[in-house]
Design an enzyme around this catalytic site. Structure first.
Site, PDB file in Angstrom:
ATOM      1  N   CYS A 134       0.832  -1.217   0.000  1.00 18.74           N
ATOM      2  CA  CYS A 134       0.000   0.000   0.000  1.00 18.74           C
ATOM      3  C   CYS A 134       0.858   1.254   0.000  1.00 18.74           C
ATOM      4  O   CYS A 134       0.352   2.338  -0.240  1.00 18.74           O
ATOM      5  CB  CYS A 134      -0.866   0.085   1.259  1.00 18.74           C
ATOM      6  SG  CYS A 134      -2.052  -1.221   1.484  1.00 18.74           S
ATOM      7  N   CYS A 148      -2.234  -7.038   6.260  1.00 21.56           N
ATOM      8  CA  CYS A 148      -2.940  -6.053   5.448  1.00 21.56           C
ATOM      9  C   CYS A 148      -3.913  -6.813   4.549  1.00 21.56           C
ATOM     10  O   CYS A 148      -3.488  -7.665   3.776  1.00 21.56           O
ATOM     11  CB  CYS A 148      -1.944  -5.271   4.593  1.00 21.56           C
ATOM     12  SG  CYS A 148      -2.754  -4.416   3.226  1.00 21.56           S
ATOM     13  N   LYS A 303      -2.647 -13.836  -7.381  1.00 23.52           N
ATOM     14  CA  LYS A 303      -1.713 -14.767  -8.018  1.00 23.52           C
ATOM     15  C   LYS A 303      -1.897 -16.154  -7.433  1.00 23.52           C
ATOM     16  O   LYS A 303      -1.906 -17.154  -8.155  1.00 23.52           O
ATOM     17  CB  LYS A 303      -0.277 -14.294  -7.803  1.00 23.52           C
ATOM     18  CG  LYS A 303       0.073 -13.111  -8.690  1.00 23.52           C
ATOM     19  CD  LYS A 303       1.586 -13.005  -8.884  1.00 23.52           C
ATOM     20  CE  LYS A 303       1.917 -11.743  -9.666  1.00 23.52           C
ATOM     21  NZ  LYS A 303       2.340 -10.635  -8.804  1.00 23.52           N
TER      22      LYS A 303
END
Ligand code: MSP
Length: 477
Positions: A134, A148, A303
């Site tokens: 971020c 996060c 992913k």
């Protein structure tokens, strides 16, 4: 949202990180912004539409290192990929800004010096958890299971000497601006979310520099530190207009009429960004329009899950306008929307190949039997009005497309009912009337489609003029 002044209508997208290839999320915001920009231009407004790349910071520095490249070479490559994608998506931006542009860097340094001189920035230290993904400090409340949620990673602990920008002193003013819509945050739920955040806790002064990130703009008053990447990035919204960093002379396009952002970057845009402007005495943007995320098969694309929808694959399969259509018709722009390749293929076939494609080829084929070419030129100047214009003005892109497609369905039904292929034999006058109506509907559809599917719109207008049937969208498997 109409302009009352003569100022050009200024639309921005976020500038995108160049840590990897551009993806569908970037395309989503940019296609929406392009659609609004094209719509405004069609309405006769002067528009400045900016996009670009966010090229500094730890994340990009690390990524370049991993790839064994120097950051300048690495960012050049990826910035070129963004430009290439915007070309393929027919994005008609006014200017593409890169934060490594020397003029941007100089302006950022000028701003920081001014903020330092005025006391808005002071030397201190900062301690906290930092998410490199971020590029933001995090507090316990932001994390889920210590991670996060946006990047599914454990933030790093950081403690360093830093320069801080005063935030607490602005909190009351900021709340008032958001509450009164002087700084309008839309849709409503995001405004409510920001107000509840701002009323719920005291804004901490924010670190605007980094000690250990060499890939950044050096602070003019302390060259051992570089500018925090978000402070650097926000200023793109002004430097893209050619601004040199002097708060006394702000370009005429400012304030931005609409800044498009994703929900994950709302908080920084509604705190640090207006704070910089308020410290400088510059107007805050008129509107931060926040959109949701694209999910794939109901899940966040990742992913690990291998469920990411590649924008290149979409372009290959559905073409430029097919991709634009599928992105904007995916659902309400402010909400999360869910896509799958299967559903998009079905929709492409139903709406584009069958719905629109069929209508155009039927009308043009039938119009070959018309004795006199019809005059079709007035529609182009008419622009888009009424209900459709209102929907686009309110960023209700999916509904706007539905509105257009209702017309397409009606026109197809009208052909089935009036059976012009029989009329041509039985009632020539009636045939001419039906065909005039159909050609006019098609010409109007071409205008309405311009902001969304510019290439298709042009093809339809040309086909009407030349009376030539050209297949628009071939069915796909
Ligand atoms: N560089 C910052 C923005 C600085 S603006 C002064 C940044 N860049 S980003 O490349 O990570 O993301 C840019 C935008 O992409 C954000 O608005 C974000 O919401 C959007 N998206 C990223 N993934 C997305 C989806 N899956 N769906 C829709 N948009 C998403 O943040």
């Amino acid at each position: 949202m109409n302009n009352t002044s003569n100022k050009p209508f200024f639309i921005t997208t976020p500038i995108y990180y160049v840590n990897g290839r551009p993806h569908i999320g970037h395309a989503y915001t940019t296609v929406a912004a392009d659609t609004l920009a094209r719509f405004k231009k069609l309405q006769g407004e002067e528009v400045f539409f900016s996009t670009g790349t966010d090229e500094h910071g730890m994340k990009i520095q690390k990524k370049a290192e991993e790839e064994g490249k120097n950051p300048a070479e690495f960012t050049d490559e990826i910035a070129a990929q963004f430009k290439d994608l915007w070309k393929k998506l027919n994005i008609d931006y006014t200017k593409f800004i890169r934060t490594t542009d020397p003029r941007h860097k100089q302006a950022v340094q000028k701003v920081l010096q001014a903020l330092y001189d005025s006391g808005a920035i002071y030397k201190g230290s900062y301690e906290g958890l930092y998410c490199v993904g971020c590029e933001q400090f995090k507090v316990a409340d932001d994390l889920i299971d210590g991670k996060c949620p946006d990047h599914n990673s454990v933030p790093e602990y950081m403690k360093e000497e830093a320069y801080l920008m005063k935030m607490t002193v602005l909190q009351k003013d900021l709340i008032e601006r958001i509450e009164s819509d002087a700084l309008h945050i839309a849709p409503k739920k995001y405004k409510a979310e920001m107000l509840s955040f701002l009323k719920g806790e005291t804004l901490q002064d924010v670190s605007i520099s980094r000690k250990n990130v060499s890939w950044g703009i050096p602070l003019p008053f302390d060259e051992t530190q570089t500018t925090y990447v978000w402070a650097d990035a926000f200023l793109n919204y002004l430097t893209v207009l050619g601004w040199d960093g002097d708060a006394q002379s702000v370009p005429a396009q400012w304030p931005a009429d609409v800044q498009f952002i994703g929900k994950d970057i709302l908080r920084v845009h509604a705190t640090i960004w207006p704070a910089i402007l308020m410290h400088l005495g510059i107007l805050t943007p008129k509107l931060l329009f926040t959109h949701g995320h694209i999910l794939s098969g109901g899940k966040k694309m990742s992913k690990t899950l291998g469920n990411a929808i590649a924008i290149d694959e979409m372009l290959e399969k559905f073409g430029t306008d097919g991709t634009r259509y599928l992105l904007l018709s995916a659902g309400t722009f402010g909400d999360d929307v869910d896509l799958t390749m299967e559903r998009m293929t079905e929709k492409y076939n139903a709406d584009l190949a069958n719905g629109l494609g069929n209508l155009v080829s039927r009308v043009l084929k039938l119009s070959e039997k018309l004795s006199e070419p019809q005059a079709m030129n007035s529609e182009q100047q008419a622009g888009i009005s009424g209900e459709l214009a209102r929907l686009i003005d309110e960023f209700r892109f999916a509904e706007a497309l539905q509105h257009i497609w209702n017309g397409i369905r009606e026109a197809n039904k009208y052909i089935d009912e009036t059976k012009p292929w029989e009329l041509v034999e039985t009632d020539k006058a009636q045939f001419e009337q039906v065909m005039t109506h159909l050609l006019q509907s098609l010409a109007l559809a071409a205008v309405a489609l311009e902001p969304f599917l510019p290439e298709t719109s042009e093809k339809i207008a040309k086909a009407i003029k030349e009376r030539k049937v050209e297949p628009l969208f071939a069915r796909i498997k």
